[in-house]
Scaffold this motif. Structure first.
Motif, PDB file in Angstrom:
ATOM      1  N   ARG A 177     -27.996  16.263  46.571  1.00 17.91           N
ATOM      2  CA  ARG A 177     -26.697  16.861  46.240  1.00 17.91           C
ATOM      3  C   ARG A 177     -25.814  16.969  47.486  1.00 17.91           C
ATOM      4  O   ARG A 177     -24.602  16.771  47.424  1.00 17.91           O
ATOM      5  N   ASP A 178     -26.425  17.224  48.632  1.00 16.37           N
ATOM      6  CA  ASP A 178     -25.659  17.376  49.868  1.00 16.37           C
ATOM      7  C   ASP A 178     -25.066  16.061  50.352  1.00 16.37           C
ATOM      8  O   ASP A 178     -24.173  16.058  51.198  1.00 16.37           O
ATOM      9  N   SER A 179     -25.578  14.944  49.815  1.00 17.61           N
ATOM     10  CA  SER A 179     -25.094  13.642  50.266  1.00 17.61           C
ATOM     11  C   SER A 179     -23.896  13.146  49.486  1.00 17.61           C
ATOM     12  O   SER A 179     -23.319  12.117  49.825  1.00 17.61           O
ATOM     13  N   ILE A 180     -23.531  13.876  48.430  1.00 18.10           N
ATOM     14  CA  ILE A 180     -22.423  13.431  47.585  1.00 18.10           C
ATOM     15  C   ILE A 180     -21.128  13.349  48.385  1.00 18.10           C
ATOM     16  O   ILE A 180     -20.309  12.437  48.210  1.00 18.10           O
ATOM     17  N   SER A 181     -20.927  14.302  49.285  1.00 19.31           N
ATOM     18  CA  SER A 181     -19.680  14.323  50.054  1.00 19.31           C
ATOM     19  C   SER A 181     -19.521  13.093  50.933  1.00 19.31           C
ATOM     20  O   SER A 181     -18.416  12.744  51.334  1.00 19.31           O
ATOM     21  N   ALA A 182     -20.649  12.439  51.219  1.00 16.61           N
ATOM     22  CA  ALA A 182     -20.593  11.237  52.058  1.00 16.61           C
ATOM     23  C   ALA A 182     -20.193  10.006  51.248  1.00 16.61           C
ATOM     24  O   ALA A 182     -20.039   8.918  51.809  1.00 16.61           O
ATOM     25  N   GLY A 183     -20.015  10.171  49.964  1.00 14.81           N
ATOM     26  CA  GLY A 183     -19.622   9.051  49.110  1.00 14.81           C
ATOM     27  C   GLY A 183     -20.798   8.522  48.303  1.00 14.81           C
ATOM     28  O   GLY A 183     -21.961   8.691  48.673  1.00 14.81           O
ATOM     29  N   GLY A 184     -20.484   7.869  47.177  1.00 15.66           N
ATOM     30  CA  GLY A 184     -21.526   7.310  46.331  1.00 15.66           C
ATOM     31  C   GLY A 184     -21.863   8.203  45.155  1.00 15.66           C
ATOM     32  O   GLY A 184     -21.576   9.411  45.160  1.00 15.66           O
ATOM     33  N   ASN A 185     -22.462   7.609  44.132  1.00 17.46           N
ATOM     34  CA  ASN A 185     -22.842   8.341  42.937  1.00 17.46           C
ATOM     35  C   ASN A 185     -24.295   8.806  43.045  1.00 17.46           C
ATOM     36  O   ASN A 185     -25.122   8.172  43.694  1.00 17.46           O
ATOM     37  N   ARG A 186     -24.572   9.895  42.368  1.00 17.40           N
ATOM     38  CA  ARG A 186     -25.930  10.432  42.338  1.00 17.40           C
ATOM     39  C   ARG A 186     -26.525  10.145  40.968  1.00 17.40           C
ATOM     40  O   ARG A 186     -25.971  10.545  39.946  1.00 17.40           O
ATOM     41  N   TRP A 187     -27.658   9.452  40.960  1.00 22.06           N
ATOM     42  CA  TRP A 187     -28.287   9.045  39.710  1.00 22.06           C
ATOM     43  C   TRP A 187     -29.605   9.780  39.506  1.00 22.06           C
ATOM     44  O   TRP A 187     -30.402   9.921  40.441  1.00 22.06           O
ATOM     45  N   ARG A 188     -29.842  10.252  38.280  1.00 21.32           N
ATOM     46  CA  ARG A 188     -31.140  10.785  37.881  1.00 21.32           C
ATOM     47  C   ARG A 188     -31.939   9.594  37.325  1.00 21.32           C
ATOM     48  O   ARG A 188     -31.542   8.940  36.366  1.00 21.32           O
ATOM     49  N   ILE A 189     -33.072   9.308  37.945  1.00 21.53           N
ATOM     50  CA  ILE A 189     -33.897   8.150  37.582  1.00 21.53           C
ATOM     51  C   ILE A 189     -35.201   8.641  36.971  1.00 21.53           C
ATOM     52  O   ILE A 189     -35.930   9.417  37.584  1.00 21.53           O
ATOM     53  N   GLU A 190     -35.482   8.202  35.757  1.00 18.74           N
ATOM     54  CA  GLU A 190     -36.713   8.607  35.066  1.00 18.74           C
ATOM     55  C   GLU A 190     -37.631   7.402  34.893  1.00 18.74           C
ATOM     56  O   GLU A 190     -37.193   6.315  34.509  1.00 18.74           O
ATOM     57  N   THR A 191     -38.905   7.607  35.189  1.00 15.49           N
ATOM     58  CA  THR A 191     -39.928   6.569  35.015  1.00 15.49           C
ATOM     59  C   THR A 191     -40.894   7.015  33.929  1.00 15.49           C
ATOM     60  O   THR A 191     -41.256   8.191  33.851  1.00 15.49           O
ATOM     61  N   ARG A 192     -41.296   6.072  33.103  1.00 14.99           N
ATOM     62  CA  ARG A 192     -42.216   6.394  32.001  1.00 14.99           C
ATOM     63  C   ARG A 192     -43.354   5.384  31.957  1.00 14.99           C
ATOM     64  O   ARG A 192     -43.150   4.179  32.060  1.00 14.99           O
ATOM     65  N   TYR A 193     -44.584   5.908  31.814  1.00 11.72           N
ATOM     66  CA  TYR A 193     -45.759   5.080  31.590  1.00 11.72           C
ATOM     67  C   TYR A 193     -46.161   5.209  30.130  1.00 11.72           C
ATOM     68  O   TYR A 193     -46.345   6.316  29.631  1.00 11.72           O
ATOM     69  N   ARG A 194     -46.322   4.089  29.443  1.00  9.29           N
ATOM     70  CA  ARG A 194     -46.744   4.099  28.038  1.00  9.29           C
ATOM     71  C   ARG A 194     -47.986   3.237  27.867  1.00  9.29           C
ATOM     72  O   ARG A 194     -48.065   2.131  28.374  1.00  9.29           O
ATOM     73  N   ILE A 195     -48.951   3.757  27.102  1.00 12.96           N
ATOM     74  CA  ILE A 195     -50.213   3.058  26.854  1.00 12.96           C
ATOM     75  C   ILE A 195     -50.269   2.571  25.412  1.00 12.96           C
ATOM     76  O   ILE A 195     -49.919   3.306  24.483  1.00 12.96           O
ATOM     77  N   GLN A 196     -50.722   1.324  25.229  1.00  8.63           N
ATOM     78  CA  GLN A 196     -50.898   0.760  23.890  1.00  8.63           C
ATOM     79  C   GLN A 196     -52.220  -0.001  23.843  1.00  8.63           C
ATOM     80  O   GLN A 196     -52.591  -0.685  24.802  1.00  8.63           O
ATOM     81  N   GLU A 197     -52.918   0.121  22.721  1.00  7.19           N
ATOM     82  CA  GLU A 197     -54.186  -0.606  22.566  1.00  7.19           C
ATOM     83  C   GLU A 197     -53.918  -2.095  22.428  1.00  7.19           C
ATOM     84  O   GLU A 197     -53.002  -2.512  21.720  1.00  7.19           O
ATOM     85  N   GLN A 198     -54.723  -2.915  23.112  1.00  8.18           N
ATOM     86  CA  GLN A 198     -54.533  -4.359  23.087  1.00  8.18           C
ATOM     87  C   GLN A 198     -55.562  -5.070  22.214  1.00  8.18           C
ATOM     88  O   GLN A 198     -55.227  -5.780  21.283  1.00  8.18           O
ATOM     89  N   LYS A 199     -56.835  -4.888  22.542  1.00  8.69           N
ATOM     90  CA  LYS A 199     -57.900  -5.617  21.845  1.00  8.69           C
ATOM     91  C   LYS A 199     -59.224  -4.926  22.115  1.00  8.69           C
ATOM     92  O   LYS A 199     -59.286  -3.899  22.794  1.00  8.69           O
ATOM     93  N   THR A 200     -60.298  -5.494  21.579  1.00  2.68           N
ATOM     94  CA  THR A 200     -61.648  -4.982  21.810  1.00  2.68           C
ATOM     95  C   THR A 200     -62.465  -6.036  22.549  1.00  2.68           C
ATOM     96  O   THR A 200     -62.458  -7.203  22.173  1.00  2.68           O
ATOM     97  N   VAL A 201     -63.140  -5.628  23.610  1.00  6.29           N
ATOM     98  CA  VAL A 201     -63.977  -6.538  24.400  1.00  6.29           C
ATOM     99  C   VAL A 201     -65.349  -5.906  24.581  1.00  6.29           C
ATOM    100  O   VAL A 201     -65.571  -4.743  24.241  1.00  6.29           O
TER     101      VAL A 201
END
Length: 220
Positions: free
Chosen positions: A101-125
């Motif tokens: 937040r303190d860097s906003i005055s120096a110029g540029g946009n501030r972005w909230r970045i969200e990362t998500r991990y999702r698990i899905q079943e593939q096959k049986t081995v």
């Protein structure tokens, strides 16, 4: 007659030698296949470890103190008789800001970045001689400008295939699992990558890894 027996003996000996040589060659080929498969699994596990450590190390980065930087891991509910809920996390999301937040005055946009991990079943081995499901993890990201506008669409940023398990735990100050975000001091991810093929010559059935990032931040 001795000539016939000599020829028969020579034929038997030659057949045995050929059989031994063929068996040695077959075993050598199986060992080479096993070694290649294990190297592939180890390489995939190391690659995943690298970006998991990078992602987890940035949780809460540049966020204002007190803001929630992660959601509780959502367990994967398998069949009633399975224990996948203990060893498998279906979804885990966490956030950071592109700049403080303190860097906003120096110029540029501030972005909230969200990362998500999702698990899905593939096959049986077959793992250690038993049929087992394997899973795929999809790594996704979306963002929005802080204080202005909604979230962008989720975009794929990577994946891990052939997972035996993928388990996310929030840990308290005593390194014990907790579901309370306010008590979480570190994050642990345990996962296992299964080789693309297996045989009896393999030294191990999967490449297992453990990633722990301490000093988990809820923001700030």
């Amino acid at each position: 007659m001795p000539f016939v027996f000599d020829n028969l003996t020579a034929t038997v000996i030659a057949s045995v030698v050929l059989l031994v040589l063929a068996n040695i060659q077959l075993r050598t080929e199986r060992q080479e296949v096993a070694q290649t498969a294990q190297q592939v699994a180890q390489s995939r596990a190391q690659e995943a470890t690298d970006w998991l450590e990078e992602d987890l190390g940035r949780i809460g980065q540049n966020m204002v103190s007190g803001q929630s930087a992660a959601d509780r891991p959502e367990p994967y509910h398998g069949s009633p008789e399975s224990d996948t809920e203990k060893w498998l996390t279906k979804e885990f999301s966490f956030r950071r800001d592109s700049i403080s937040r303190d860097s906003i005055s120096a110029g540029g946009n501030r972005w909230r970045i969200e990362t998500r991990y999702r698990i899905q079943e593939q096959k049986t081995v077959s793992i250690d001689g038993k049929p087992s499901p394997v899973y795929g993890l999809v790594r996704e990201r979306r963002k929005r400008q802080v204080g202005n506008g909604g979230w962008s669409e989720w975009e794929k940023r990577g994946e891990i295939n052939s997972l035996e398990y993928f388990d996310v735990d929030l840990l308290d100050r005593n390194s014990q699992p907790t579901m309370a975000l306010g008590q979480a001091k570190s994050i642990r991810i345990r996962f296992s990558v299964v080789p693309p093929f297996q045989n009896d010559e393999m030294a191990f059935s999967a490449s297992r890894s453990n990633v722990v990032v301490a000093s988990y931040r809820t923001g700030g």
